[in-house]
Write an enzyme that holds these catalytic residues in place. Structure first.
Site, PDB file in Angstrom:
ATOM      1  N   ASP A  75       7.598  -0.285   1.333  1.00  0.00           N
ATOM      2  CA  ASP A  75       7.761   0.836   1.762  1.00  0.00           C
ATOM      3  C   ASP A  75       9.307   1.014   2.337  1.00  0.00           C
ATOM      4  O   ASP A  75       9.579   1.854   2.950  1.00  0.00           O
ATOM      5  CB  ASP A  75       6.794   0.990   3.015  1.00  0.00           C
ATOM      6  CG  ASP A  75       7.016  -0.327   4.228  1.00  0.00           C
ATOM      7  OD1 ASP A  75       7.922  -0.885   3.635  1.00  0.00           O
ATOM      8  OD2 ASP A  75       6.297  -0.131   5.064  1.00  0.00           O
ATOM      9  N   ASP A  96       2.841  -6.155   1.047  1.00  0.00           N
ATOM     10  CA  ASP A  96       3.552  -6.634   2.259  1.00  0.00           C
ATOM     11  C   ASP A  96       2.608  -6.578   3.547  1.00  0.00           C
ATOM     12  O   ASP A  96       1.432  -6.231   3.297  1.00  0.00           O
ATOM     13  CB  ASP A  96       4.508  -5.464   2.596  1.00  0.00           C
ATOM     14  CG  ASP A  96       5.694  -5.924   3.714  1.00  0.00           C
ATOM     15  OD1 ASP A  96       5.701  -7.112   4.074  1.00  0.00           O
ATOM     16  OD2 ASP A  96       6.483  -5.047   4.032  1.00  0.00           O
ATOM     17  N   ASP A 113      12.625  -2.830  -1.000  1.00  0.00           N
ATOM     18  CA  ASP A 113      11.687  -3.247  -1.809  1.00  0.00           C
ATOM     19  C   ASP A 113      11.812  -2.659  -3.425  1.00  0.00           C
ATOM     20  O   ASP A 113      10.991  -2.611  -4.256  1.00  0.00           O
ATOM     21  CB  ASP A 113      10.214  -2.789  -1.454  1.00  0.00           C
ATOM     22  CG  ASP A 113      10.075  -3.354   0.175  1.00  0.00           C
ATOM     23  OD1 ASP A 113       9.949  -4.572   0.129  1.00  0.00           O
ATOM     24  OD2 ASP A 113       9.374  -2.879   0.669  1.00  0.00           O
TER      25      ASP A 113
END
Length: 592
Positions: free
Chosen positions: A342, A102, A346
């Protein structure tokens, strides 16, 4: 990797032990029957020879060695603030060839800051001064909770407000890409331009891309003419201001991604932000092909998603379900995939990835779902995790080949003695002596040594190929010695002593080969094991059944000792030649 599934190394060790466990039962029974009933050996001698063969076929200590190596790596990583939920993830990450990351929290620092806000020239009658916009956004921020880093940054920047009464509010949704607050004078939203402006986005695209190309995240603050409930907007919002936010690039980002590029790991950047912004940040972080970006919101079918993830590097406007689709598409094409995340959104992708990595600064749910948690939320420690994985796999692979030399040799020799209908020539104490100084001690120390080599091939295949030359050399030498002992009528006890020393010589040959190139540590281990073997054979000869050899037996032993080096060398070259041929054919097949 699904829950409970073992890594390749552990799975290979399980298969090896299972096969050995099945094989030793019938072989042991046949060896005892042949020795006791056919050779008329005593019950004690028959049991002893059978036990020697069975002990030789069992890779005792290999599981312990693997476990110790993994525990030591876990302890080392803990000192670097890396928490492992599953020890097998050490190995899995070392085998990863695609890393999905990410933007926020991985490439950039987790803390986001508002750079500025820019009033939108929309030509409408709804015009506000900068001070009025600042206070209005302050009212919006004051109504929202600190449920994500974006809103926290907005609240920290827009602290002043008018104190408007709140009628309704909705938190940010990763699906609709906006949050909203309804006051008495209407509803206001803050969100991604494409999702908030909808069909009017084209009118503002030029300005938005211009800001995004500087590496900042662009949000639109706008007013809605409809009742906002948190569902997808049916009408475009009227933009009032652009809110520009940014995360500073991590200091070690370039170095970290350069390391992965050198190791042949492909990096895919997957983010919910504007693809232009994500691409610009990825370029600053030194990620290869970061200028090759795509808007994931344009991907509708599974075929389009699969084609995109295989052929592009940066993905913006990615929805949570698409992250999971990306991971599965990569795995479908034979890749070992690591995924960082995080947030709650996800979790599905983290669970499907071969190795999942979470930042401790993120959500607790993501940290619980991941196999590996970075307690300092610092992605720069990932090379250390890869290094530990390589150290474990490469060193256990090297040490396991020592164990398999004895296992393969004992299995072939057992079959050989059954075919010739003779008693197994070695005793349990002799097998233990050889195992101690040519397998156990060197294997333990070599398994804890530094090793940064890239992992290649399958674990069990690599181990077998390394072990086969020495195992065949052992069998040829000992088998020939046994036959010559029968022909020249040499006492069986003398033959077993000569065979033990021959096995030790070949054992030290393979320890020398797998330790190459020698350093001070490896040389000290090798010399120490040779000295220990000599000491045990000379001063503890009765314990390990090392008996006096006649002149004829010594002559045979000397001849076979000299021959073992050549046999081992040529067998090693032959197997390397076969391996190279096989690799060339495999490459040709892949090319086709």
């Amino acid at each position: 990797m699904q829950e409970g599934e073992q890594s390749e190394m552990i799975r290979s060790l399980n298969s090896l032990v299972k096969m050995v466990g099945i094989a030793i039962i019938p072989i042991g029974i046949v060896l005892f029957i042949m020795s006791f009933f056919v050779q008329d050996a005593s019950f004690s001698k028959s049991i002893t020879s059978m036990v020697a063969a069975v002990i030789g076929m069992i890779p005792e200590g290999l599981y312990l060695l693997a476990s110790v190596a993994l525990v030591v790596s876990t302890m080392r990583l803990a000192k670097k603030k890396v928490l492992l939920h599953d020890m097998k993830s050490i190995e899995t990450l070392a085998r990863v060839n695609v890393l999905c990351v990410d933007k926020t929290g991985t490439i950039t620092e987790p803390d986001m800051k508002v750079q500025e806000f820019i009033p939108v020239e929309n030509g409408s009658k709804y015009r506000l001064s900068e001070d009025e916009i600042r206070l209005l956004i302050g009212d919006f921020a004051n109504a929202q909770s600190n449920d994500n880093i974006t809103m926290t940054a907005v609240k920290n920047y827009f602290k002043e407000n008018n104190g408007k009464n709140i009628v309704r509010k909705t938190g940010f949704s990763s699906v609709t890409k906006y949050s909203s607050v309804t006051f008495e004078d209407g509803a206001y939203v803050v969100g991604a331009p494409e999702f908030v402006l909808k069909e009017t986005y084209d009118q503002y695209e030029k300005d938005i891309i211009e800001h995004a190309s500087k590496g900042v995240r662009v949000l639109v603050f706008g007013k809605c003419d409809e009742e906002v409930t948190g569902e997808e907007l049916t009408k475009p919002a009227m933009p009032i201001a652009y809110i520009l936010l940014a995360n500073p690039i991590r200091k070690a980002a370039k170095e970290t991604f350069q390391y992965f590029a050198e190791q042949g790991v492909t990096v895919k950047v997957i983010s919910g932000d504007n693809p232009v912004t994500v691409s610009n940040v990825a370029i600053q972080a030194g990620i290869e092909h970061a200028d090759d970006y795509i808007d994931a919101s344009t991907l509708e079918t599974e075929e389009e998603i699969e084609d995109a993830i295989l052929n592009h590097t940066v993905f913006g406007r990615v929805k949570p379900n698409q992250k999971r689709q990306f991971v599965n598409a990569l795995k479908k094409h034979g890749n070992t995939v690591a995924m960082t995340g995080d947030g709650v959104n996800d979790i599905l992708a983290l669970k499907d990835a071969d190795c999942s990595i979470a930042m401790a600064s993120g959500s607790e749910a993501a940290a619980n779902a991941a196999k590996l948690v970075l307690l300092d939320s610092d992605f720069s420690c990932m090379p250390d995790v890869v290094y530990e994985g390589r150290r474990v796999v490469n060193n256990i692979e090297r040490s396991a080949s020592l164990f398999l030399v004895k296992n393969i040799f004992s299995f072939i020799l057992a079959i050989f003695t059954m075919v010739l209908m003779i008693t197994y020539p070695l005793e349990p104490s002799q097998i233990s002596l050889i195992s101690m100084f040519t397998i156990g001690i060197p294997g333990f120390f070599l398994a804890l040594e530094p090793n940064k080599n890239i992992i290649k091939g399958k674990f069990i295949t690599n181990v077998l190929l390394k072990a086969l030359p020495a195992a065949l050399t052992d069998f040829i030498a000992v088998g020939s010695l046994v036959v010559f002992g029968i022909v020249f009528d040499i006492d069986a006890n003398e033959i077993s002593t000569a065979a033990t020393i021959l096995l030790a010589i070949v054992g030290f040959m393979i320890v020398s080969k797998i330790s190459a190139p020698f350093n001070k540590f490896r040389f000290a281990v090798w010399i120490g094991c040779v000295a220990g073997m000599i000491f045990a054979a000379v001063f503890m000869n009765d314990l390990f059944a090392i008996r006096y050899m006649s002149y004829r037996c010594i002559m045979l032993f000397v001849v076979f000792s000299i021959a073992t080096e050549s046999v081992f060398r040529y067998l090693s070259k032959f197997i390397e030649f076969i391996e190279q041929k096989f690799e060339k054919r495999k490459q040709i097949y892949k090319a086709k």
